[in-house]
Design an enzyme around this catalytic site. Structure first.
Site, PDB file in Angstrom:
ATOM      1  N   HIS A 245       0.937  -1.200   0.001  1.00  0.00           N
ATOM      2  CA  HIS A 245      -0.044  -0.024   0.191  1.00  0.00           C
ATOM      3  C   HIS A 245       0.932   1.211  -0.074  1.00  0.00           C
ATOM      4  O   HIS A 245       0.328   2.315   0.312  1.00  0.00           O
ATOM      5  CB  HIS A 245      -0.814  -0.043   1.194  1.00  0.00           C
ATOM      6  CG  HIS A 245      -2.172   0.922   1.179  1.00  0.00           C
ATOM      7  ND1 HIS A 245      -2.172   1.891   2.313  1.00  0.00           N
ATOM      8  CD2 HIS A 245      -3.138   1.134   0.238  1.00  0.00           C
ATOM      9  CE1 HIS A 245      -3.205   2.280   1.934  1.00  0.00           C
ATOM     10  NE2 HIS A 245      -3.739   2.089   0.810  1.00  0.00           N
ATOM     11  N   LYS A 247       3.203   4.384  -1.013  1.00  0.00           N
ATOM     12  CA  LYS A 247       3.285   5.425  -2.079  1.00  0.00           C
ATOM     13  C   LYS A 247       4.588   6.171  -1.803  1.00  0.00           C
ATOM     14  O   LYS A 247       4.679   6.885  -1.113  1.00  0.00           O
ATOM     15  CB  LYS A 247       2.403   6.595  -2.214  1.00  0.00           C
ATOM     16  CG  LYS A 247       0.806   5.795  -2.661  1.00  0.00           C
ATOM     17  CD  LYS A 247      -0.023   5.582  -1.145  1.00  0.00           C
ATOM     18  CE  LYS A 247      -1.318   5.095  -1.622  1.00  0.00           C
ATOM     19  NZ  LYS A 247      -1.807   4.447  -0.245  1.00  0.00           N
ATOM     20  N   ASP A 252      16.915  10.698  -7.519  1.00  0.00           N
ATOM     21  CA  ASP A 252      18.689  10.919  -7.290  1.00  0.00           C
ATOM     22  C   ASP A 252      18.929  10.673  -6.039  1.00  0.00           C
ATOM     23  O   ASP A 252      19.941  11.263  -5.386  1.00  0.00           O
ATOM     24  CB  ASP A 252      18.883  12.238  -7.778  1.00  0.00           C
ATOM     25  CG  ASP A 252      18.717  12.329  -9.097  1.00  0.00           C
ATOM     26  OD1 ASP A 252      18.721  11.472 -10.040  1.00  0.00           O
ATOM     27  OD2 ASP A 252      18.745  13.695  -9.798  1.00  0.00           O
ATOM     28  N   HIS A 422      -9.207  11.703   2.175  1.00  0.00           N
ATOM     29  CA  HIS A 422      -8.382  10.413   2.073  1.00  0.00           C
ATOM     30  C   HIS A 422      -7.091  10.566   2.659  1.00  0.00           C
ATOM     31  O   HIS A 422      -6.214   9.688   2.572  1.00  0.00           O
ATOM     32  CB  HIS A 422      -8.213  10.035   0.638  1.00  0.00           C
ATOM     33  CG  HIS A 422      -7.466   8.824   0.200  1.00  0.00           C
ATOM     34  ND1 HIS A 422      -6.184   8.511  -0.097  1.00  0.00           N
ATOM     35  CD2 HIS A 422      -7.945   7.640   0.293  1.00  0.00           C
ATOM     36  CE1 HIS A 422      -5.903   7.364  -0.249  1.00  0.00           C
ATOM     37  NE2 HIS A 422      -6.927   6.593  -0.087  1.00  0.00           N
ATOM     38  N   LYS A 424      -4.170  10.654   5.653  1.00  0.00           N
ATOM     39  CA  LYS A 424      -3.844   9.788   6.913  1.00  0.00           C
ATOM     40  C   LYS A 424      -2.937  10.511   7.645  1.00  0.00           C
ATOM     41  O   LYS A 424      -1.909  10.351   7.694  1.00  0.00           O
ATOM     42  CB  LYS A 424      -3.399   8.369   6.341  1.00  0.00           C
ATOM     43  CG  LYS A 424      -4.068   7.574   5.471  1.00  0.00           C
ATOM     44  CD  LYS A 424      -3.418   7.608   4.070  1.00  0.00           C
ATOM     45  CE  LYS A 424      -4.073   6.763   2.993  1.00  0.00           C
ATOM     46  NZ  LYS A 424      -5.358   6.326   3.022  1.00  0.00           N
ATOM     47  N   ASP A 429      -0.299  17.252  20.123  1.00  0.00           N
ATOM     48  CA  ASP A 429       0.271  18.190  21.085  1.00  0.00           C
ATOM     49  C   ASP A 429       0.962  19.325  20.333  1.00  0.00           C
ATOM     50  O   ASP A 429       2.000  20.168  20.752  1.00  0.00           O
ATOM     51  CB  ASP A 429       1.405  17.693  22.175  1.00  0.00           C
ATOM     52  CG  ASP A 429       0.416  16.762  23.143  1.00  0.00           C
ATOM     53  OD1 ASP A 429      -0.558  16.961  23.018  1.00  0.00           O
ATOM     54  OD2 ASP A 429       1.113  15.988  23.715  1.00  0.00           O
TER      55      ASP A 429
END
Length: 504
Positions: A245, A247, A252, A422, A424, A429
Site C-alpha cells: 500500500h 506510495k 536521485d 483520504h 492519513k 500536542d
C-alpha cells in the site's frame, strides 16, 4: 453441520434418467461430505491459529451463516500463512544503509542525544519505542514540505522528476492509465530515454486494471517495471491479504515523497462519484530520503531478486541548512513488530493536550479505542475527521459502529462535506505528526506494507494542524444526540459491519 446442494432441477432430471444428473446423484453425497469436512477443518484451524478472539469469532460467524461465501473469503483473505516464510527472501539488512548514514559528517540522533531537544522531553517514551522496534534511526538534517491535495502534489512530483539526473524510483499501490497516469508515464519515459535509471513498482491488486499497453510502453523506453504480488488466479491465490500500500517516489536519492495519494484522475477530484478529493503528501529532502530509498530497494529486491544497494543510490546530500527530526516508519507482514500500530498507540497514549486524526478508514482495535477514550476522559481535545460518504461500504458502516462509545467519552467527530477525505494524518500536542499511507484500521496495522513519515516539531507539523482546522470548516460535527437519532437501518448496517470489523 451438513449442507444439501441438491436442487429441484437436478432431482427432476435424475428422475427422467438423464445420465449427467445420475452421475451427480452418485457424487453429491461425497461432495457434500468433503465440503462440510473442509469447512469444519477451516474452523478448527482458525481456532488453533490463536488469533485475536474477535477475529476468530468473526470468521466462525461467517462460516456458519455463509458457508460457501465464507469458505471462499477465507481462502482469499483469511489464511494466516506463515508470513516470515512467505517473505523470508524480502529481508535485506539495514546495516549498510545505517553505516552510510553514520559515516556522514553529521551523526544520527541517538537515544542519548534526546536531552538536546527539551521540547520533546514529554515524548521520551515515544522516542524510545521508535528507537527499539523500528530499525529506523532518527534523522536530524532534513527539510520537509507539506503538499496539500493532488494539484500541488503532482505538480511538485513532476517538477522534481523532470530534473532527475541519475535515477527515479516510483512506487504506488494504484496507478491508472487515465490522463494523470499518462502524464506521469510520459515523464518516466522521457527520463529513461535521457539515460536516467527508472524503476517502477505497482501493486498487483491495487493496479489490477492497469492497461498492459501502458506497461509495455514504459518497458520499451527502458523503464524497469515490476508487480508486487501479481494475482493471476485470485480464487487460488493466498496473497490477497499482503498488499503493498506504499506510495514512494525517490529522485536521485536526494528528494523523496510519501503520503496518501495514488496516481489517477480521481486524486485530482475528477471522479464524479466522489467529487473533490482531499489528501496530503510530504516532500522530503535530507537524510530521511535514505530511509525511503532503503524501503524501495528492499521491495525491489523482493519483486525482482535484484539486490541494488550501491553508493549511487545514497549520494552525498550537500548542505541541509534546516534541522528537522524525521523518522521513516515502515511496517508490513515481514516486520517483527507491527510498528505503525504500536506507533499510533504510543503517540495517542503519550498525548498531553490534543489529538487530531484524519483518516478515510477508521476501524480501530480495542487498544486504540481505549487509548482515545482514556485521552478524552482525561480532558484532552480529541477530534477525528472522517468522510461523510463511503467508498467501501463495509468499512464505512463498521467505522460508525465505534462512534457511540467514543462520543460518550468526549471524542469529537467531524464528517467532511465537499468530497472525499483520504489523508492519513495523526497530530499530537503540536509536536508530533504522522503522515503517510497507513489507515487507522487492522488491514494497515497487520496485513499491508505501509510507510509513514514521523515529523517532530517542525513547520510541517504546524502546517498539517492548520490544514486540519481548515478541513473542520468544511465539515459537519456529529454530536451524540445526532448520532442517536440515526435511522434504524443504519443501526442494523453498523451492527453487521461491526461483526466483520476484525476482518477488514
Amino acid at each position: 453441520m451438513i449442507w444439501n446442494f441438491s436442487s429441484p432441477v437436478l432431482e427432476l432430471a435424475t428422475a427422467s434418467g438423464h445420465p449427467a444428473t445420475s452421475f451427480w446423484g452418485i457424487i453429491e453425497p461425497y461432495f457434500t461430505f468433503l465440503f462440510s469436512l473442509s469447512v469444519f477443518l477451516i474452523a478448527f484451524l482458525i481456532v488453533l491459529e490463536n488469533r485475536n478472539p474477535s477475529r476468530t469469532v468473526a470468521w466462525l460467524i461467517v462460516l456458519n451463516f455463509l458457508p460457501i461465501v465464507g469458505f471462499i473469503l477465507y481462502v482469499l483473505i483469511g489464511r494466516n500463512v506463515r508470513k516470515r516464510k512467505l517473505f523470508r527472501h524480502k529481508f535485506i539488512s539495514n546495516a549498510d544503509v545505517l553505516k552510510k548514514l553514520e559515516t556522514r559528517p553529521r551523526p544520527l540522533l541517538k537515544e542519548s542525544d534526546f536531552w538536546m531537544y527539551p521540547h520533546l522531553a514529554s515524548k521520551r517514551r515515544l522516542l524510545n519505542l521508535m528507537t527499539n522496534v523500528s530499525q529506523s534511526p532518527f534523522t536530524v538534517h532534513n527539510a520537509s514540505r507539506i503538499l496539500t491535495n493532488g494539484d500541488e502534489t503532482f505538480r511538485q512530483m513532476i517538477a522534481d522528476m523532470s530534473e532527475a539526473k541519475d535515477h527515479i524510483h516510483f512506487q504506488f499501490y494504484i496507478i491508472r492509465h487515465d490522463a494523470t497516469g499518462q502524464q506521469f508515464k510520459q515523464v518516466l519515459i522521457d527520463k529513461a530515454r535521457q539515460g536516467v535509471k527508472v524503476r517502477v513498482i505497482y501493486d498487483g491488486v491495487g493496479s489490477v486494471g492497469l492497461d498492459r499497453a501502458y506497461i509495455a510502453e514504459l518497458r520499451e523506453a527502458g523503464v524497469e517495471v515490476a508487480t508486487f504480488f501479481p494475482v493471476i488466479l485470485p480464487f487460488l491465490n493466498n496473497k490477497l491479504n499482503y498488499r503493498n500500500h506504499r506510495k514512494i517516489v525517490v529522485v536521485d536519492g536526494k528528494i523523496g515523497f510519501v503520503g496518501g495519494l495514488n496516481i489517477g484522475d480521481e486524486y485530482l477530484g475528477k471522479d464524479t462519484r466522489f467529487g473533490f478529493w482531499r489528501d496530503s503528501h510530504v516532500q522530503l529532502k535530507g537524510e530521511a530520503v535514505y530511509l525511503l530509498q532503503n524501503i524501495f530497494l528492499k521491495d525491489w529486491f523482493f519483486v525482482t531478486g535484484q539486490n541494488v544497494n550501491n553508493d549511487r543510490y545514497f549520494p552525498p546530500l550537500g548542505e541541509i541548512e534546516e534541522e528537522e527530526i524525521i523518522q521513516i516508519a515502515a511496517s508490513g507482514p515481514d516486520s517483527d513488530w507491527e510498528l505503525i500500530w504500536q506507533m499510533y498507540f504510543s503517540i495517542i497514549a503519550t498525548a498531553q493536550e490534543k489529538i487530531y486524526i484524519t483518516s478515510p478508514y477508521f476501524v480501530p482495535d480495542d487498544s486504540i479505542t481505549m487509548a482515545l477514550k482514556t485521552a478524552a476522559l482525561s480532558g484532552l481535545d480529541v477530534r477525528i475527521l472522517l468522510p461523510s460518504r463511503p467508498d467501501h461500504h463495509t468499512v464505512f458502516w463498521a467505522s460508525r459502529s465505534y462512534f457511540q462509545e467514543l462520543l460518550e467519552a468526549g471524542v469529537r467527530f467531524y464528517l467532511y462535506q465537499p468530497g472525499f477525505v483520504h489523508a492519513k494524518i495523526l497530530l499530537v500536542d503540536g509536536l508530533v505528526a504522522s503522515i503517510g499511507t497507513a489507515n487507522m484500521d487492522i488491514r494497515s496495522f497487520q496485513h499491508n506494507f505501509e510507510v509513514n513519515a514521523i515529523l517532530y516539531n517542525s513547520n510541517s507539523v504546524a502546517k498539517l494542524e492548520a490544514d486540519f482546522f481548515d478541513d473542520l470548516k468544511d465539515s459537519k460535527e456529529l454530536t451524540l444526540a445526532d448520532y442517536q437519532r440515526r435511522p434504524w437501518h443504519h443501526r442494523v448496517l453498523e451492527s453487521i459491519a461491526r461483526l466483520l470489523s476484525p476482518l477488514l
